[in-house]
Design an enzyme around this catalytic site. Sequence first.
Site, short mmCIF file in Angstrom:
data_model
loop_
_atom_site.label_atom_id
_atom_site.label_comp_id
_atom_site.label_asym_id
_atom_site.label_seq_id
_atom_site.Cartn_x
_atom_site.Cartn_y
_atom_site.Cartn_z
N GLN A 103 34.32 -18.74 -44.16
CA GLN A 103 35.01 -19.50 -45.59
C GLN A 103 34.92 -17.91 -46.56
O GLN A 103 35.26 -18.06 -47.69
CB GLN A 103 34.13 -20.52 -46.07
CG GLN A 103 33.98 -21.67 -45.03
CD GLN A 103 33.32 -22.77 -45.36
OE1 GLN A 103 33.41 -23.20 -46.28
NE2 GLN A 103 31.95 -22.55 -44.59
N ASN A 104 34.30 -16.95 -46.15
CA ASN A 104 33.99 -15.71 -46.99
C ASN A 104 35.47 -14.99 -47.19
O ASN A 104 36.15 -15.01 -46.36
CB ASN A 104 32.93 -15.12 -46.64
CG ASN A 104 31.65 -15.97 -46.63
OD1 ASN A 104 31.60 -17.12 -47.40
ND2 ASN A 104 30.65 -15.17 -46.26
N VAL A 105 35.55 -14.16 -48.33
CA VAL A 105 36.80 -13.84 -48.65
C VAL A 105 36.38 -11.98 -48.97
O VAL A 105 37.19 -11.39 -49.38
CB VAL A 105 37.56 -14.17 -49.95
CG1 VAL A 105 37.90 -15.66 -49.62
CG2 VAL A 105 36.74 -14.12 -51.28
N HIS A 121 39.55 -19.37 -45.97
CA HIS A 121 40.05 -19.05 -47.16
C HIS A 121 40.77 -17.99 -47.79
O HIS A 121 40.46 -17.65 -49.07
CB HIS A 121 38.74 -19.62 -48.06
CG HIS A 121 38.32 -20.98 -48.04
ND1 HIS A 121 37.00 -21.58 -48.20
CD2 HIS A 121 38.95 -22.15 -47.49
CE1 HIS A 121 36.88 -22.82 -47.95
NE2 HIS A 121 38.11 -22.90 -47.68
N CYS A 132 57.42 -12.60 -58.12
CA CYS A 132 58.42 -12.15 -56.96
C CYS A 132 57.74 -12.19 -55.75
O CYS A 132 58.52 -11.89 -54.53
CB CYS A 132 58.62 -10.68 -57.37
SG CYS A 132 57.52 -9.39 -56.99
N THR A 190 26.50 -22.14 -45.16
CA THR A 190 27.50 -22.92 -45.79
C THR A 190 26.74 -24.19 -46.17
O THR A 190 26.10 -24.78 -45.64
CB THR A 190 28.77 -22.94 -44.79
OG1 THR A 190 29.46 -24.03 -45.68
CG2 THR A 190 28.50 -23.66 -43.37
N SER A 191 27.37 -24.75 -47.47
CA SER A 191 26.79 -25.91 -48.00
C SER A 191 27.57 -27.00 -47.28
O SER A 191 27.38 -28.19 -47.49
CB SER A 191 27.00 -26.22 -49.35
OG SER A 191 28.37 -26.09 -49.91
N ASN A 215 20.37 -22.33 -42.48
CA ASN A 215 20.47 -22.56 -43.81
C ASN A 215 19.29 -22.38 -44.66
O ASN A 215 18.17 -22.64 -44.17
CB ASN A 215 21.34 -23.58 -44.48
CG ASN A 215 21.82 -23.62 -45.57
OD1 ASN A 215 21.44 -23.41 -46.76
ND2 ASN A 215 23.30 -23.97 -45.64
#
Length: 250
Positions: A103-105, A121, A132, A190-191, A215
Amino acid sequence: MTVKDKIETVVLWLKESQFAIALTGAGISVESGIPAFRGAQGLWDKYDPSEYATIDAFMRAPYKVWGMLKELYEITLKAEPNPTHKALAELERLGKLKAVITQNVDSLHQKAGSKKVIEFHGTGETLTCILCGAKYRIEEINLEKVPPFCECGGILKPDVVFFGEPIPLHALREAFELSERCDLLLVVGTSAQVYPAADIPRVAKRSGAKVVEINLEPTPLTNTISDIFIEGKAGEILPLILKAYKTQCE
Ligand code: NAD
């Protein structure tokens, strides 16, 4: 069960597994200095998600949202992979882990050497003009003055998924195919509160996979979906799993 016993069980499951994958979240990059959204010192303590993380907020107030994005880019562009990213990359290199759905970017899995990464994500590496559609790489952008503009005058938006935006179709399809196919899923940092990503462990479990969760604190998956919950820092637990796995397999 002690943490040591849990790790031994996970290693056994890894050895038996034919198709193991991982799902990662913002928590795994905290040890690289990138704040998560939720949890201690999470970004949401500072930035209200409804004002900063929705596509409506971006379109309504891009100057304001870019203030947060600039702060995040200044951290992520300098960040280096930590032992979690490296252990997952090594498990892939050993032929054990077939893919990472993240999910990390922040591209830290790729920086660590992981080859098969599904960016659920999107990514901060590229940006698109909202007028454009022209694409830019982050290295081409001067972040001194934000928001950055396209040659056409339109504002650039990072190719990350804001709340209210759809998941990139190819990532969605591939992630759910992998979830149905895997026999072991490692859910790390991750939550499990952001959907549809949080459905991935449920789909894996329904398809017969074992689910291992790592976690700092319990999540909605703990005691419901997860077969094993290991409480602790991912950057400490993952290297222990890798070490035990390598000792038993070499
Ligand atoms: P989240 O912020 O909702 O939750 C982070 C989770 O990680 C928490 O459950 C916390 O207990 C756990 N955690 C924190 N430090 C940890 C550690 N050292 N070891 C193990 N666990 C740890 O993150 P999320 O579930 O990924 O969802 C939020 C969204 O935020 C994602 O969509 C993601 O795209 C985005 N995001 C990404 C980054 C990044 O790319 N690094 C950073 C912030 C937010």
